[in-house]
Design an enzyme around this catalytic site. Structure first.
Site, PDB file in Angstrom:
ATOM      1  N   HIS A  17       2.581   5.514  -0.338  1.00 51.89           N
ATOM      2  CA  HIS A  17       2.780   5.791  -1.765  1.00 51.89           C
ATOM      3  C   HIS A  17       1.439   6.110  -2.401  1.00 51.89           C
ATOM      4  CE1 HIS A  17       1.333   1.762  -2.868  1.00 51.89           C
ATOM      5  NE2 HIS A  17       2.133   1.259  -1.946  1.00 51.89           N
ATOM      6  N   HIS A  58      -1.869   4.157  -1.580  1.00 50.69           N
ATOM      7  CA  HIS A  58      -2.607   4.476  -0.351  1.00 50.69           C
ATOM      8  C   HIS A  58      -3.444   5.742  -0.542  1.00 50.69           C
ATOM      9  CE1 HIS A  58       1.179   2.427   1.187  1.00 50.69           C
ATOM     10  NE2 HIS A  58       0.208   1.551   1.399  1.00 50.69           N
ATOM     11  N   CYS A  81       4.574 -15.622   4.526  1.00 48.48           N
ATOM     12  CA  CYS A  81       5.059 -14.401   3.872  1.00 48.48           C
ATOM     13  C   CYS A  81       4.881 -13.266   4.866  1.00 48.48           C
ATOM     14  CB  CYS A  81       4.293 -14.100   2.586  1.00 48.48           C
ATOM     15  SG  CYS A  81       4.678 -12.446   1.936  1.00 48.48           S
ATOM     16  N   CYS A 101       2.775 -10.256   3.594  1.00 55.42           N
ATOM     17  CA  CYS A 101       1.315 -10.453   3.651  1.00 55.42           C
ATOM     18  C   CYS A 101       0.855 -10.688   5.080  1.00 55.42           C
ATOM     19  CB  CYS A 101       0.875 -11.684   2.860  1.00 55.42           C
ATOM     20  SG  CYS A 101       1.124 -11.625   1.108  1.00 55.42           S
ATOM     21  N   CYS A 155       5.954 -15.606  -3.058  1.00 52.38           N
ATOM     22  CA  CYS A 155       4.638 -15.033  -2.741  1.00 52.38           C
ATOM     23  C   CYS A 155       4.021 -14.442  -4.011  1.00 52.38           C
ATOM     24  CB  CYS A 155       4.781 -13.946  -1.678  1.00 52.38           C
ATOM     25  SG  CYS A 155       3.310 -12.918  -1.545  1.00 52.38           S
ATOM     26  N   HIS A 179       3.878 -10.476  -3.519  1.00 52.37           N
ATOM     27  CA  HIS A 179       5.073  -9.667  -3.260  1.00 52.37           C
ATOM     28  C   HIS A 179       6.326 -10.138  -3.986  1.00 52.37           C
ATOM     29  CE1 HIS A 179       2.431  -8.665   0.175  1.00 52.37           C
ATOM     30  NE2 HIS A 179       2.895  -7.471  -0.056  1.00 52.37           N
ATOM     31  N   LYS A 191       2.176  -4.124 -10.136  1.00 47.25           N
ATOM     32  CA  LYS A 191       1.525  -3.482  -9.005  1.00 47.25           C
ATOM     33  C   LYS A 191       2.597  -2.775  -8.192  1.00 47.25           C
ATOM     34  CE  LYS A 191      -0.408  -4.200  -4.502  1.00 47.25           C
ATOM     35  NZ  LYS A 191      -0.346  -5.028  -3.304  1.00 47.25           N
ATOM     36  N   LYS A 204       5.650  -1.547  -1.705  1.00 43.48           N
ATOM     37  CA  LYS A 204       6.876  -1.175  -1.010  1.00 43.48           C
ATOM     38  C   LYS A 204       7.850  -2.327  -1.050  1.00 43.48           C
ATOM     39  CE  LYS A 204       4.022  -0.172   2.223  1.00 43.48           C
ATOM     40  NZ  LYS A 204       3.159   0.333   3.287  1.00 43.48           N
TER      41      LYS A 204
HETATM   42  N1  MSP Z   1      -2.695  -3.236   6.923  1.00 46.44           N
HETATM   43  C1  MSP Z   1      -3.348  -3.949   5.890  1.00 46.44           C
HETATM   44  C2  MSP Z   1      -4.821  -3.597   5.835  1.00 46.44           C
HETATM   45  C3  MSP Z   1      -5.612  -3.867   7.074  1.00 46.44           C
HETATM   46  S1  MSP Z   1      -7.261  -3.357   6.903  1.00 46.44           S
HETATM   47  C4  MSP Z   1      -8.027  -3.978   8.211  1.00 46.44           C
HETATM   48  C5  MSP Z   1      -2.715  -3.605   4.561  1.00 46.44           C
HETATM   49  N2  MSP Z   1      -2.051  -2.445   4.509  1.00 46.44           N
HETATM   50  S2  MSP Z   1      -1.361  -1.857   3.188  1.00 46.44           S
HETATM   51  O1  MSP Z   1      -0.621  -0.702   3.635  1.00 46.44           O
HETATM   52  O2  MSP Z   1      -0.634  -2.853   2.493  1.00 46.44           O
HETATM   53  O3  MSP Z   1      -2.550  -1.325   2.309  1.00 46.44           O
HETATM   54  C6  MSP Z   1      -3.167  -2.104   1.305  1.00 46.44           C
HETATM   55  C7  MSP Z   1      -4.171  -1.249   0.615  1.00 46.44           C
HETATM   56  O4  MSP Z   1      -3.543  -0.037   0.145  1.00 46.44           O
HETATM   57  C8  MSP Z   1      -4.804  -1.835  -0.642  1.00 46.44           C
HETATM   58  O5  MSP Z   1      -5.878  -2.699  -0.388  1.00 46.44           O
HETATM   59  C9  MSP Z   1      -5.252  -0.578  -1.325  1.00 46.44           C
HETATM   60  O6  MSP Z   1      -6.359  -0.024  -0.674  1.00 46.44           O
HETATM   61  C10 MSP Z   1      -4.070   0.345  -1.111  1.00 46.44           C
HETATM   62  N3  MSP Z   1      -3.037   0.122  -2.111  1.00 46.44           N
HETATM   63  C11 MSP Z   1      -1.756  -0.241  -1.870  1.00 46.44           C
HETATM   64  N4  MSP Z   1      -1.103  -0.310  -3.062  1.00 46.44           N
HETATM   65  C12 MSP Z   1      -1.943  -0.007  -4.053  1.00 46.44           C
HETATM   66  C13 MSP Z   1      -1.799   0.096  -5.441  1.00 46.44           C
HETATM   67  N5  MSP Z   1      -0.673  -0.099  -6.064  1.00 46.44           N
HETATM   68  N6  MSP Z   1      -2.915   0.427  -6.146  1.00 46.44           N
HETATM   69  C14 MSP Z   1      -4.115   0.639  -5.549  1.00 46.44           C
HETATM   70  N7  MSP Z   1      -4.263   0.547  -4.250  1.00 46.44           N
HETATM   71  C15 MSP Z   1      -3.204   0.236  -3.464  1.00 46.44           C
HETATM   72  O7  MSP Z   1      -2.889  -4.351   3.628  1.00 46.44           O
END
Ligand code: MSP
Length: 533
Positions: free
Chosen positions: A47, A50, A155, A158, A172, A175, A323, A326
């Site tokens: 989304h 990312h 969770c 997480c 959580c 989430h 926030k 997913k």
């Molecule tokens: N797989 C783990 C990360 C492992 S790194 C060694 C993870 N993945 S995640 O798909 O959940 O990605 C989290 C990251 O995605 C956040 O830290 C951020 O960089 C980005 N974001 C996910 N949602 C976001 C928002 N709503 N806003 C800004 N950044 C976001 O955690």
């Protein structure tokens, strides 16, 4: 897409002038810049959140390349663990099949936002898996791992345990879902033993975590006391086997964090570790600060690695008041906006709408409003009026640079200095804000000079002066905007009759007075056609 592929198209069109020597060229010290994004979970589709982190990392990567630094920009996907296994089971396919399908979507985001990553790591790469085993073996050999049993509330979104106190109304905090009770025999990492060393590291490196309030958060978490953490799972199959006990897999977070080191060992067919380790910046949002700010440095200390120089924590993009996630089901899909308007407007919007480092709300309406107000009316219009006036009054040829000082030179130098400092500090929104004051300054310059009056009055020298300054202003903007909106920057260079190559946007060319006379200027279609709302 208004500007995509424009540089390629333009090459067939007009007379080109090579960038030439900048006035302030000289011997510069080249640095290295190794930046990472989190590796994203493939349990679901990507989304806008990312895309946001990837765009931020791309902007600083491009900026450091402009400065001549050796850049390595790493991104990728986190493919093991409970979450991914569950998602695959729900779809009735294997985790491997699921990951193979999902990874294409994540790679597509990288391409669609025009990110220039040097490698895309998947934690299912066999080289990564082998590296993780060697790494964790070092931690084991250092005497930092022991076996024990664990029970607690877990969770799965997480992939982490929670204590009752850390839950919000039993859910959580991140989430909003109910954790489940888990009990297992696991291997544990002696995180508590690293509390003092971590604290000392934070105190000795006050910019280890940026911005400051995130540093304070992480430090206070360390000071509250650390518990050992479970680093293996007995019930899970989808992961990397523990090297000394194949009945368990390595905890997905440990597996994932190690990507930052493993990638260097095989990304380009030659081991880049000595050249590039440690990372200059790990970029992420606050959800995963504890993993990166506490567990990761402790693991690195145990395995005998130098620590990353900095972590930069940007904020959350929110949809409505929450926030995006997913798990919460309130995500914004970046693809339609990019498909329709191009990567540049999307990159611009994300970084301009929300202060990089703070939370902020995004949405399609504010995208369109900002696009029209700033890209179409301000930057796009500045480009069209300048090109069309040079077309009309000077047969489409850049007039000779006027003798003497330019009224804009000092302001441009100030803007370049602010942008350079801002990008060095990850203040991406601050950098854009400074650039935009100059876009507005140039639009005011047009009004003040009223070149149409100068033309009517036959004031040739004054008109040359006005037109050259405007064209030079646009060239300067193309250099400072390159890292933010690269395709637009290339298109602007082309329209000014310059080769839109790396030399043209070298950072030393973010200086005044470098536009050669004689270039063929083309008007072309609007850079940003207005969106009807
Ligand atoms: N797989 C783990 C990360 C492992 S790194 C060694 C993870 N993945 S995640 O798909 O959940 O990605 C989290 C990251 O995605 C956040 O830290 C951020 O960089 C980005 N974001 C996910 N949602 C976001 C928002 N709503 N806003 C800004 N950044 C976001 O955690």
């Amino acid at each position: 897409m208004p500007v995509s592929g424009a540089a390629e198209r333009a090459s067939a069109r007009i007379a080109r002038i090579p960038a030439g020597k900048p006035r302030n060229s000289g011997c510069r010290h080249m640095g290295k810049f190794f930046v990472t994004t989190p590796i994203y979970y493939v349990n679901d589709v990507p989304h806008i959140g990312h895309a946001y982190t990837t765009i931020g990392a791309d902007v600083v990567s491009r900026f450091h390349r402009q400065k001549g630094d050796e850049v390595f920009f790493l991104t990728g996907t986190d493919e093991h663990g409970n979450k991914v296994e569950m998602a695959a089971t729900e779809r009735g396919i294997t985790p491997r099949e699921h990951a193979d399908q999902m990874v294409t979507r994540f790679k597509e985001v990288v391409r669609k936002v025009n990110a220039t990553n040097d490698f895309f790591i998947r934690t299912t790469d066999p080289q990564h898996e082998a590296y993780v085993q060697r790494f964790i073996q070092k931690v084991y050999d250092a005497g930092d791992i022991y076996e024990s049993s664990y029970s607690g509330l877990y969770c799965s979104a997480c992939e982490a345990y929670y204590t009752e106190e850390n839950l919000v109304d039993g859910l959580c905090p991140d989430h909003g879902t109910a954790p489940t009770f888990m009990e297992e025999k696991n291997y544990f990492f002696k995180l508590a033993d690293y509390q003092d060393r971590l604290r000392q590291h934070y105190l000795a490196h006050p910019d280890f975590v940026r911005p400051r309030h995130r540093y304070n958060e992480a430090l206070s978490f360390i000071e509250q006391g650390l518990d050992d953490i479970s680093i293996s799972r007995a019930t899970l199959k989808w992961g990397i086997p523990v090297p000394w006990d194949a009945s368990q897999v390595i905890y997905v977070w440990v597996d994932a964090l190690i990507n930052y080191a493993s990638a260097l060992s095989y990304a380009v067919g030659q081991d880049l570790t000595t050249r590039l380790w440690p990372p200059t910046y790990h970029l992420m949002a606050q959800d995963i600060l504890k993993f990166h700010g506490i567990i990761w440095p402790a693991l690195l200390m145990s395995a005998g690695y130098e620590l990353p120089e900095h972590l930069f924590i940007h904020g959350y993009l929110k949809l409505g008041g929450e926030k995006m996630s997913k798990t919460r089901g309130n995500v914004m899909d970046p693809f339609p906006l990019i498909e329709q308007y191009g990567a540049d407007p999307f990159r611009f919007y994300c970084l301009r709408e929300v202060n990089f480092g703070q939370d902020g709300v995004v949405g399609e309406d504010s995208f369109k409003a900002r696009y029209n107000a700033e890209l179409a009316n301000e930057l796009g219009n500045l480009m069209s009026r300048t090109a069309s006036m040079i077309g009309k009054y000077r047969a489409g040829v850049v007039p000779a640079a006027p003798v003497g000082e330019s009224p804009l030179a000092e302001e441009a130098a100030a803007v370049a200095a602010v942008v350079e400092k801002a990008l060095g500090d990850f203040d991406l929104s601050g950098g854009l804000e400074a650039i935009w004051t100059f876009v507005r300054r140039l639009n005011r310059f047009v009004e003040e000079r009223a070149p149409w009056k100068q033309a009517k009055a036959g004031e040739d020298a004054a008109l040359d002066h006005t037109l050259w300054n405007l064209a030079e202003g646009l060239r300067f903007l193309a250099v400072v905007l390159h890292s933010f909106i690269p395709a637009t920057s290339a298109e602007m260079m082309s329209r000014l009759g310059m080769e839109p190559d790396a030399a043209a946007v070298a950072w030393e060319r973010a200086a005044w007075g470098l536009l050669p006379a004689g270039g063929a200027v083309t008007a072309g279609a609007p850079l940003f056609p207005r969106i009807d709302v």
